[in-house]
Structures are given as C-alpha cells and as structure tokens.
Design an enzyme around this catalytic site. Structure first.
Site, PDB file in Angstrom:
ATOM      1  N   SER A 108       0.817  -1.203   0.000  1.00 38.36           N
ATOM      2  CA  SER A 108       0.000   0.000   0.000  1.00 38.36           C
ATOM      3  C   SER A 108       0.858   1.265   0.000  1.00 38.36           C
ATOM      4  CB  SER A 108      -0.958  -0.037   1.197  1.00 38.36           C
ATOM      5  OG  SER A 108      -1.929   0.967   1.114  1.00 38.36           O
ATOM      6  N   ASP A 246      -2.595   6.006  -3.435  1.00 35.81           N
ATOM      7  CA  ASP A 246      -1.416   5.411  -2.814  1.00 35.81           C
ATOM      8  C   ASP A 246      -0.922   4.282  -3.714  1.00 35.81           C
ATOM      9  OD1 ASP A 246      -3.591   3.793  -2.350  1.00 35.81           O
ATOM     10  OD2 ASP A 246      -3.016   3.243  -0.324  1.00 35.81           O
ATOM     11  N   ASP A 248      -1.229   1.105  -3.935  1.00 42.08           N
ATOM     12  CA  ASP A 248      -2.123   0.075  -4.481  1.00 42.08           C
ATOM     13  C   ASP A 248      -3.490   0.625  -4.869  1.00 42.08           C
ATOM     14  OD1 ASP A 248      -3.061   0.454  -1.872  1.00 42.08           O
ATOM     15  OD2 ASP A 248      -3.609  -1.640  -1.616  1.00 42.08           O
ATOM     16  N   ASP A 250      -6.040   1.784  -3.319  1.00 40.34           N
ATOM     17  CA  ASP A 250      -7.282   1.489  -2.606  1.00 40.34           C
ATOM     18  C   ASP A 250      -7.767   2.705  -1.833  1.00 40.34           C
ATOM     19  OD1 ASP A 250      -5.445   1.498  -0.518  1.00 40.34           O
ATOM     20  OD2 ASP A 250      -6.211  -0.334   0.417  1.00 40.34           O
TER      21      ASP A 250
END
Length: 455
Positions: A108, A246, A248, A250
């Site tokens: 992340s 960010d 990833d 999400d």
C-alpha cells in the site's frame, strides 16, 4: 506468538520479513483452508478452484508473485494473473469472475522495500480474522495432499479482468467529466496506467503525475501520503481537481483548485450529503473509524445523518457496513467504501464519485467541501515502545483521562497501537491547533516514559 496477519494482511520488508518461502507457504495454506479438501471442484462444483493474483509495481512483487503462483498451482488451484493492478481491481475480479479467492501483493502506502499479501474471499470480501488465523495455523503443517498430473493448477494471464473493472468504474458516473481538468498522482504505483486511462475515458482533461509505473520510486515523495507536488501541479496547470492515490490505489485524497487538501472525512461528508439528497443513503447512516475528525461528526449531526464508529481499518468499516446494510463508509486516510458498487475501499471509484459530484453540481470542489469544518487535529507517532500496553498502563490511562477532562466536549483524545508498524499513535483534536499540539506532545512524552521499550 506474534500474529502474522495485521490489520490489512501480511506486511514487512520483502525478502526479510516477507520471503518467497513464506509467500509460497501462505498461498498453499490459503488453498487448503478456503478451497477445502476437494480441490478439484470450484465454487460451482465444476473444475478446479480459480484464484486471481495481482500486484503493484514494487520490484519485489515479481518474485513474490512467482512464489504465490507456484504455491497456488502446486496446491491444485488455477491462477488468473492480472499483473499490475489496483487492490480493488483484484477484489472486483474475484467477485465478477466467481473465483474462489484473490491475492494482492502490495504494501500500500509503505516504502518501496516493503511488500505485503492481502487475501480476498469469494465475492471479493476481505477475510475475517478467524479465517486468517486458520490459514496461519495451516502454514505450520505439511500439505494434506499434493495434486499430480492433470490435477495441478494451470496459470493464465487475464488482462480482460482489468478491462471489465475499468468498464464497471465508468458505469458508476452520473454524468461525463467533459470540461474538467484533473491532475492525478499515481504514486508510481498500481494505478499508473489505469487511473489516467479511466479518467480520460470519462471525458476529463488529464495531467498524469508520477505515473510511469516505476516501482523503485513507489510512494517516494508522491501519492496520497505526499501531497505537495500534487498541490503545486494543480495550481500550475489551472486544474479543477487533483486526485492522489497510494501505491495500491485502494484510497484517494483530493486537492481543490486552490491547492487545498481534501481528506477522507471531507470526501465522506460530501458523498454522504449527496447520497442523502438522492434518498440513497441507507438509514441516513455513514460508517467511519475512531480517527475521523470531530468536525465530521458535527457536520453529520447537523444534517440529520447518523455516524457509526469502528476501530481503525477499512476491513472493520466494511464489516459494520455489511452487518447494517449501509452503503457508505470509510477512513480519514482516504479509504472510502461505496458498498453498492464495490466490496472494498476503491481509490479510482472514489475519484470518480468526487469528480462526478463536481460535474453534476457545477460547483468547485472547494465549495462542496464546506459541508464540514475540520477541527485542528495533531497526530504524534511514538516509536520504540511496547505498544501492547497502551490500553493497560495505569500511568498512561491517568494521563489520557486528565487530557479528556481538560478538552471536554470541544476536543478528543485517542491513543492506539498501529496494526502495521511498531509504533503508538497519539491523536488529539481541540478548538485550536496550539491546544491540540500541547496536549498531544504532553501525552507523547508520557507514552515514552510510561511504556517499556519495545522487544
């Protein structure tokens, strides 16, 4: 024994805390637990179980992906590999394809040397704690069986699953984004290709920032945790909105046309009011974590919207939303869940909801965010102390009680141990920044002296 799974999967320095051997073992154990003993039959009773695998751009993702794929296939699961993809794309692919489960390789917002493994159950939902514990226990045991011949899993690349995810995102837009100029900071991460592509397909004039997919530089001075370059770019390009993801993708934070940051609380407030206006906010309720700003609670109360609070972590927000049938929830950090369109926090979907609201109202983002007024909030991270004693140390509990009494109804104090890093977080809100900072620093000093060193 320290639990392998944290609040958001397994995470650590790749090749030290998270090795190829561990990744292979975890993948194999996940098949054993989630697919059960009859691994030649998938969810529909036909064929082998299918597992979707995606990753972000970190260099270590390549060897970890190879290890995970090996563990899955050797345990009798077919693998649908989608390559570099946002975490919510993996969740969507699992749900849309009927896969047994999904694996996302990402740390992340963490620095490049870190990596992690997130698992999604059938339907694209994050795993409950008890299932993660069962997988961890299974890792300590030898495989119950080793498929041979035609029973081993096969591996195929499935980029079409990403195309379907992009189409799903675009279908959620209330109006086209024609005429909007948007700067999107992809943090050199999983959204580097997909986010600009989706925004352009929606009609926006897009300036892509940190979008080369250079995994060496993932999250390095960019993205949702480093907003300065995005703020400057929005002003320099005369953009209407800036979007930050960010590593990833999400989560999503935003910047208005003047360069002011729009955090997750403000995004949630704006979206809650929009849904309530259309009669789509189930039970007029929104779900947030204990970290949400007190100003958010005040704004929702004034609008007649109920706020349900959970521990930190979008998985707990999601569990509460599903239990209550609610459609909106999220975190100040920018994890926002639209349960009528997604099974987890989705940065690209959140970006489209923000931009769609700007487009349909014709109002600048800075005007829409006036729905709430943030109280000054100070966060101090204290490292090197035993975080397990945060809720039991008497000296610290007394200090917290005194701080709460001092602030009264005009402020808030929260201490918690991080689920992903070795630190204790001290959060204080007050009527002024000076008051919040003074209380936070005082409590941080008590944390350092009252808690023993970390082991």
């Amino acid at each position: 024994m320290v639990r392998l799974f944290g609040t958001d999967g397994v995470r650590g320095v790749a090749n030290i805390d998270l090795t190829a051997e561990q990744a292979l073992s975890l993948a194999s154990a996940a098949v054993e637990v989630l697919a059960g003993p009859n691994r030649t039959s998938g969810p529909s009773g036909r064929g082998k179980p299918v597992v979707v695998v995606g990753r972000d751009t970190r260099p270590s993702g390549e060897f970890l992906e190879a290890a995970v794929v090996a563990g899955l296939a050797a345990s009798g699961a077919d693998v649908a590999r989608i390559g570099v993809a946002p975490t919510p794309a993996v969740a969507h692919a699992v749900a849309a394809s009927g896969a047994m489960f999904g694996v996302m390789l990402s740390a992340s917002h963490n620095p490049m040397p870190d990596n992690g493994i997130k698992l999604f159950a059938a339907g694209g939902l994050k795993l409950p704690d008890e299932v993660e514990d069962a997988i961890e226990r299974r890792m300590a045991l030898p495989p119950s069986r080793r498929p041979v011949g035609a029973d081993v899993g096969r591996v195929r690349d499935e980029p079409v699953l990403l195309d379907r995810y992009a189409a799903h995102l675009l279908a959620t837009l209330p109006v086209p984004l024609d005429g909007l100029r948007v700067v999107v900071d992809c943090a050199q991460g999983a959204a580097s290709t997909l986010a600009p592509r989706v925004l352009r397909a929606a009609g926006a004039d897009v300036v892509a920032l940190h979008a080369d997919g250079d995994g060496i530089a993932i999250n390095d001075g960019s993205g949702a945790t480093h907003l300065d370059s995005l703020r400057a770019a929005v002003v320099a390009h005369g953009a209407d909105v800036g979007i930050a993801h960010d590593g990833d993708a999400d989560r999503c934070l935003a910047v208005d046309a003047t360069g002011e940051v729009v955090d997750g609380d403000q995004i949630l407030a704006m979206c809650a009011l929009a849904l309530a206006e259309r009669g789509e906010l189930v039970d007029d309720t929104v779900v947030v974590t204990v970290m949400s700003n007190l100003g958010f609670h005040h704004a929702m109360r004034e609008a007649g919207i109920t706020v349900v609070t959970t521990p930190v972590g979008d998985r707990y927000v999601l569990e509460t939303m599903r239990a209550g049938g609610y459609v909106l929830g999220g975190e100040q950090s920018g994890h926002v869940v639209f349960l009528d369109h997604a099974t987890t926090g989705d940065g690209l979907l959140t970006a489209l909801r923000i931009l769609g609201r700007v487009a349909e109202t014709g109002q600048p983002l800075g005007e829409l965010t006036k729905a709430m007024t943030r109280l000054p909030q100070v966060l101090v991270n204290v490292r090197g102390v035993d975080r397990t004693q945060v809720d039991t140390n008497e000296e610290l509990l007394r200090a917290v009680a005194l701080a709460k009494a001092e602030l009264g109804d005009e402020g808030r104090v929260l201490l918690r141990s991080s689920g992903t890093e070795p630190l204790v977080r001290v959060m204080v809100e007050a009527g002024t920044d000076a008051a919040a900072r003074a209380v936070a620093q005082r409590l941080a000093a008590v944390v350092r002296t009252a808690l023993p060193p970390a082991r």
